[in-house]
Structure formats: structure tokens, C-alpha cells
Design an enzyme around this catalytic site. Structure first.
Site, mmCIF file in Angstrom:
data_model
loop_
_atom_site.group_PDB
_atom_site.id
_atom_site.type_symbol
_atom_site.label_atom_id
_atom_site.label_comp_id
_atom_site.label_asym_id
_atom_site.label_seq_id
_atom_site.Cartn_x
_atom_site.Cartn_y
_atom_site.Cartn_z
ATOM 1 N N ASP A 390 0.847 -1.189 0.000
ATOM 2 C CA ASP A 390 0.000 0.000 0.000
ATOM 3 C C ASP A 390 0.883 1.240 0.000
ATOM 4 O OD1 ASP A 390 -2.257 -1.524 0.101
ATOM 5 O OD2 ASP A 390 -2.643 -1.198 2.238
ATOM 6 N N MET A 391 0.397 2.294 -0.621
ATOM 7 C CA MET A 391 1.136 3.539 -0.682
ATOM 8 C C MET A 391 1.624 3.986 0.698
ATOM 9 S SD MET A 391 -0.375 7.195 -1.900
ATOM 10 C CE MET A 391 -1.536 7.140 -0.529
#
Length: 542
Positions: A390-391
Site C-alpha cells: 500500500d502507498m
């Protein structure tokens, strides 16, 4: 009735914000928090309506939590106050004391919705009478019985012919002309059987055509009614333009269909009432009240940003003319963060991805692990990124320098022979020390990129976990993801059917902080070339 609510709390020492909140990613201003507290006090003690929120008994199956919102506004004379709204309807109606009215009341007498519903009810009554007609039921039963019998007779005849052919073949007396005659006989026999039921079939088909025609009429009526309702949802904006935008024009360039309930969320209701009454919007906040949601993560008294699916296109129009803060996420993504290389050989890289850096470029932000690696290693081929983080998650990421290595490493992920361990700091404590979480996940179509728990359409998501230690009312845990779904660890931590304790700094499923406290700490895999197991670790930066 005037819905402007005066503050009962002293606010004269509080400075106003310079801009209006970016509605899809913000921390409520202190004025909005005060308004929220006052509205929640009203909800605790009100007797104006009856609704089972599940405050006292969250296990009550009939209980239903609701999203509420406040909008701090300023009158032309400078007086500050706030407006209140709820999402959808409560107690079967859209109108309640203290709350702003809907943008369009679908339940209004002689309105499109009720007129369409009345016509549909008449069609449903006709359908019910037709489908329960004694003559129709007798014909249907008789027809289906004859069809079934014919299928059996035809099947038995085919078996007899098949047996004869087999016997001829065994006796070496295959006769092609006889085979052709038998095929012709079967076709003729099928025609004969069908002719026996022609009269009853015609009667049955006639009934089916009437039923189909009524259903099509109902479908077209509902579609036309829905389009007319979409036209009635007309939204103003801060420019006070003469030309209003309705749902049809707002979503005309969207790739998605207009979501159910669009325009009935808190934010559009609040802004519409403010613009209609020449109030200046100052700041806002939305919160959940009552029993936690069984699907999306919604917890009692917790703040949530406006959804993206239903509200983003609408609010994009409504906020024109207001000075709005930039999405804070964009500023974070534009901050240059360095990638640390943990290991490298001629076949692959093991890197430490910083938080708030995309694994692969998005629509608006091009900076990513992929773009940087591609630039740094121009001779590398293939997809490069073996798996994603995930970012907002930091930690170990595998990079393949060619397609063969990429396929080999991906096969290990697919076969679940790669072992990963994450470390997370959770925003609270709980009694259990270890366990498994099995909650299927799918994307929230009304609020991308958020995920929600869905037993009907969700993909299997399984996580093992164990507690490391408790520090200052926060719990540090290890996560071992068995599957690799989007936001799996974040949802499994935050959901009330999971650990019910969000990861610290989770701005999607918990409370914002300096960062998401989730880190991919360790990975173990088999090197695609020498076939030896290798393990790499990266200490958590929190």
C-alpha cells in the site's frame, strides 16, 4: 423552519480556518469538533424521533447506525453557527427537527417516486393475479410435465439406437445408410412429440408473453422514473450560478452509473442549505453514530471523510467558488523520499520502500517505485514489481530485473511459499495475544479505494497475528498475511469482527497521525537461480 443552530459553547477565542476542508481527506477543525459534540449531546437525549441506533446493545440485529454531519457557517451579519444533517432518512422520513432538509425529497406527496411506486404496485398486482391464476398454473404444470415426458421418451429412443449401433459395430456390420435413416427417424420422432403438445404450448406461451410484457413495462417505468428523479436533484455551488447542476449532468462524463443514494449524504445536504440561505461554509465534520457497520468500517462517534463514489463528483461542483485546502495526500506524495537498497545481485533487488510512495504510478501521481527503478535500471526488462505494498505502508519490496525472475518469484507468491511478516502499532489494546482473522474483502464501490467485508462477493482474506508488547495504551503486533488482498491488514485490524483496533495513523480506517504505522519487516523466499532460501529484514521506523 430555520435550521441554523447557535453554539452553546463559547467559541469567541477560536480562530477561523483560512480555507474550507478538502472533504475527502481532512482533520476536523476545532469549531467542527465543538459542533459535533453539541449535536451528539442532542442525539443522546432527544425525544423528537425514535430510531434504534444500537447504542446500548450493539448486538441487536435490528439496530442501525447512521452517518451524521455538521457544517459550521457564517451569516451575513458575521454570526457563527452550524447546520446538522443525517445521511439518507431516519424513522421513515427525510425531515426532522434541527436537521436540514434533503436536496430533493423523494417521499414528497405527488412526487415522481411515489407516483412511479403507485404505478409499479398496480403492475405488481396484475402480475400477482396472472401468476396465481388457476388456469395458468394448470396449463404450466401440464405443459412442463409433457415436456419432461417427451425428453424422457426421446432419451430412451436415443439409447435404443445407440445400443443397436454398438451391436452392429461389434458384428462388423456397420451400415452408414441405416445410421442416416436412424438420424432421420430421431428428428421425425422429436417433431412428432412436440406436435403432441402444440396446443397446450400455445396457451402457456400466451400467458408467458403477458407476464413478460408486464415485467418489461415495470422495468421501463422504473427506469424513466429514476431518470426523472435524477433531474430533481439540483445542486447549487458557492458561485451561486443561475444554472444548477443535477445528477444527470454531474455524472454525465463519469464511467460509473449514478450510485444509489447519490445526493442524500450529509455533505451535499449541508452545503445546499447553506447556499440557499446565503450562509458562508467555514468547516465541516461527519461522524458515525451507533452500531458499527457489518461491512464498511464505521464506528460509534468516529469521524469519516466524505465518500468518493457518491459525493466526490457532486462536491466538486458544489465547492466551486470556495477556497478549499489542497488534498493533503498530494502534498505528501510530492515529498521526495529515498528508496533504500537492502540487497542486490544481477537478478533481483530487495528494497525498503518509504511510506507515502506508490509501488506503481497512479492516474494523478507518476512518482513510484516502478518509475524510479525503470529510470535507475534502464536495461531491466519485464514488469519489475513482483508484489505491491500500500502507498502508506513502508518496508520490504522485491524487484525482478527480468521477466524470467519475475515469473519465478510471482509463482512463489501464488503458491504461498514466500513468508512475509509485518509489524504494526495498533491504536488501542485487547485481551487476546494471538489468533487468525478470516474476513473476505472487496472494494467499496461507493468509496474507493476503501475495502469492506463482504461474504457474498468478497475474496478470501486470511491473516495470522501475535502481540509483541503494549506501550502507552497502544499494542505492537506482528501480522502474517496468508493471502494478499488490498488493505487486508488495515481492515482486519480495524473492523469490529477483526481486532476492532485500527492501525495507528490509518487515515482510511482509523485516526490520522504522522504516518501509517505499518511496516513490511521481513521476507523469506527461494532465490530463483541458486534455489537457496534467503531472508531479509528491515527494522520498523517507529
Amino acid at each position: 423552519m430555520d435550521k441554523f443552530l447557535s453554539f452553546t459553547t463559547k467559541i469567541n477565542t477560536i480562530s477561523l480556518p483560512n480555507k474550507f476542508d478538502y472533504p475527502h481527506n481532512y482533520t476536523p477543525h476545532s469549531l467542527a469538533k465543538i459542533a459535533t459534540k453539541e449535536l451528539q449531546e442532542y442525539l443522546k437525549n432527544q425525544t423528537d424521533f425514535t430510531h434504534n441506533f444500537g447504542i446500548k446493545n450493539q448486538k441487536d440485529k435490528d439496530a442501525l447506525g447512521k452517518m451524521f454531519g455538521v457544517l459550521v457557517v457564517k451569516k451575513n451579519d458575521g454570526e457563527l453557527g452550524y447546520l446538522a444533517a443525517f445521511s439518507g432518512k431516519i424513522a421513515g422520513t427525510n425531515h426532522h427537527k434541527k436537521f436540514v432538509p434533503p436536496v430533493y425529497d423523494v417521499l414528497v406527496k405527488n412526487g415522481v417516486f411515489l407516483k412511479t411506486e403507485e404505478k409499479n404496485n398496480q403492475i405488481n398486482l396484475q402480475l400477482s393475479k396472472l401468476e396465481s391464476n388457476i388456469d395458468y398454473l394448470k396449463i404450466k404444470k401440464s405443459y412442463l410435465k409433457r415436456v419432461s415426458k417427451n425428453e424422457i421418451l426421446l432419451s430412451e429412443e436415443k439409447k435404443i439406437i445407440k445400443a443397436r449401433r454398438k451391436l452392429r459395430k461389434e458384428l462388423s456390420k456397420q451400415d452408414n445408410q441405416l445410421n442416416i435413416n436412424e438420424e432421420f427417424y430421431l428428428r421425425e420422432y422429436e417433431v412428432y412429440l412436440n406436435n403432441q403438445i402444440t396446443s397446450i404450448q400455445d396457451k402457456y406461451t400466451n400467458y408467458l408473453l403477458q407476464i413478460q410484457q408486464l415485467k418489461q413495462e415495470r422495468k421501463e417505468l422504473s427506469a424513466a422514473g429514476q431518470q426523472e428523479i435524477f433531474k430533481q436533484y439540483e445542486f447549487l455551488n458557492a458561485k451561486k450560478e443561475k444554472e444548477k447542476e443535477n445528477l444527470l449532468t454531474i455524472f454525465k462524463d463519469s464511467t460509473q452509473n449514478i450510485p444509489a443514494g447519490a445526493g442524500d449524504c450529509c455533505a451535499p445536504k449541508l452545503l445546499q442549505y447553506a447556499f440557499l440561505n446565503n450562509f458562508t461554509p467555514i468547516c465541516m465534520a461527519e461522524f458515525w453514530w451507533g452500531k458499527p457497520s457489518a461491512t464498511a468500517i464505521r464506528k460509534h462517534q468516529q469521524y469519516y471523510a466524505a465518500c468518493t463514489g457518491k459525493c466526490k463528483p457532486i462536491l466538486h461542483h458544489m465547492l466551486q467558488g470556495l477556497t478549499v485546502y489542497e488534498n493533503p495526500l498530494m502534498a505528501q506524495l510530492q515529498t521526495k523520499k529515498e528508496i533504500e537498497i537492502i540487497f542486490e545481485d544481477e537478478y533481483l533487488l530487495v528494497i525498503n520502500k518509504p511510506h507515502e510512495l506508490l509501488s506503481v504510478a497512479g492516474k494523478e501521481v507518476k512518482d513510484s517505485v516502478y518509475s524510479r527503478i525503470k529510470k535507475e535500471y534502464p536495461n531491466a526488462t519485464g514488469s519489475l514489481i513482483v508484489h505491491r505494498l500500500d502507498m502508506s505502508t513502508s518496508g520490504i519490496l522485491l524487484i525482478a530485473k527480468n521477466e524470467i525472475i519475475h515469473k519465478s518469484l510471482q509463482a512463489q507468491f501464488i503458491n504461498r511459499t514466500i513468508k512475509k511478516r509485518y509489524i504494526a502499532l495498533l491504536d488501542g489494546t485487547f485481551e487476546e495475544k494471538e489468533g487468525k482473522i478470516n474476513l473476505p474483502l472487496r472494494v467499496d464501490l461507493d468509496d474507493r479505494p476503501k475495502q469492506l467485508v463482504c461474504y457474498e462477493h468478497g475474496k478470501k482474506a486470511l491473516t495470522k497475528w501475535e502481540t509483541i508488547e503494549v506501550i502507552d495504551n497502544k499494542t505492537k503486533v506482528y501480522f502474517y498475511p496468508i493471502t494478499g488482498r488490498t488493505h487486508q491488514l488495515r481492515v482486519h485490524a480495524a473492523h469490529n469482527l477483526g481486532l476492532n483496533t485500527p492501525i495507528a495513523g490509518d487515515d482510511l480506517y482509523g485516526m490520522k497521525a504522522n504516518r501509517l504505522h505499518l511496516h513490511a519487516e521481513s521476507i523469506l523466499f527461494r532465490h530463483p537461480i541458486n534455489k537457496k532460501e534467503v531472508q531479509f529484514t528491515s527494522p520498523a521506523p517507529f
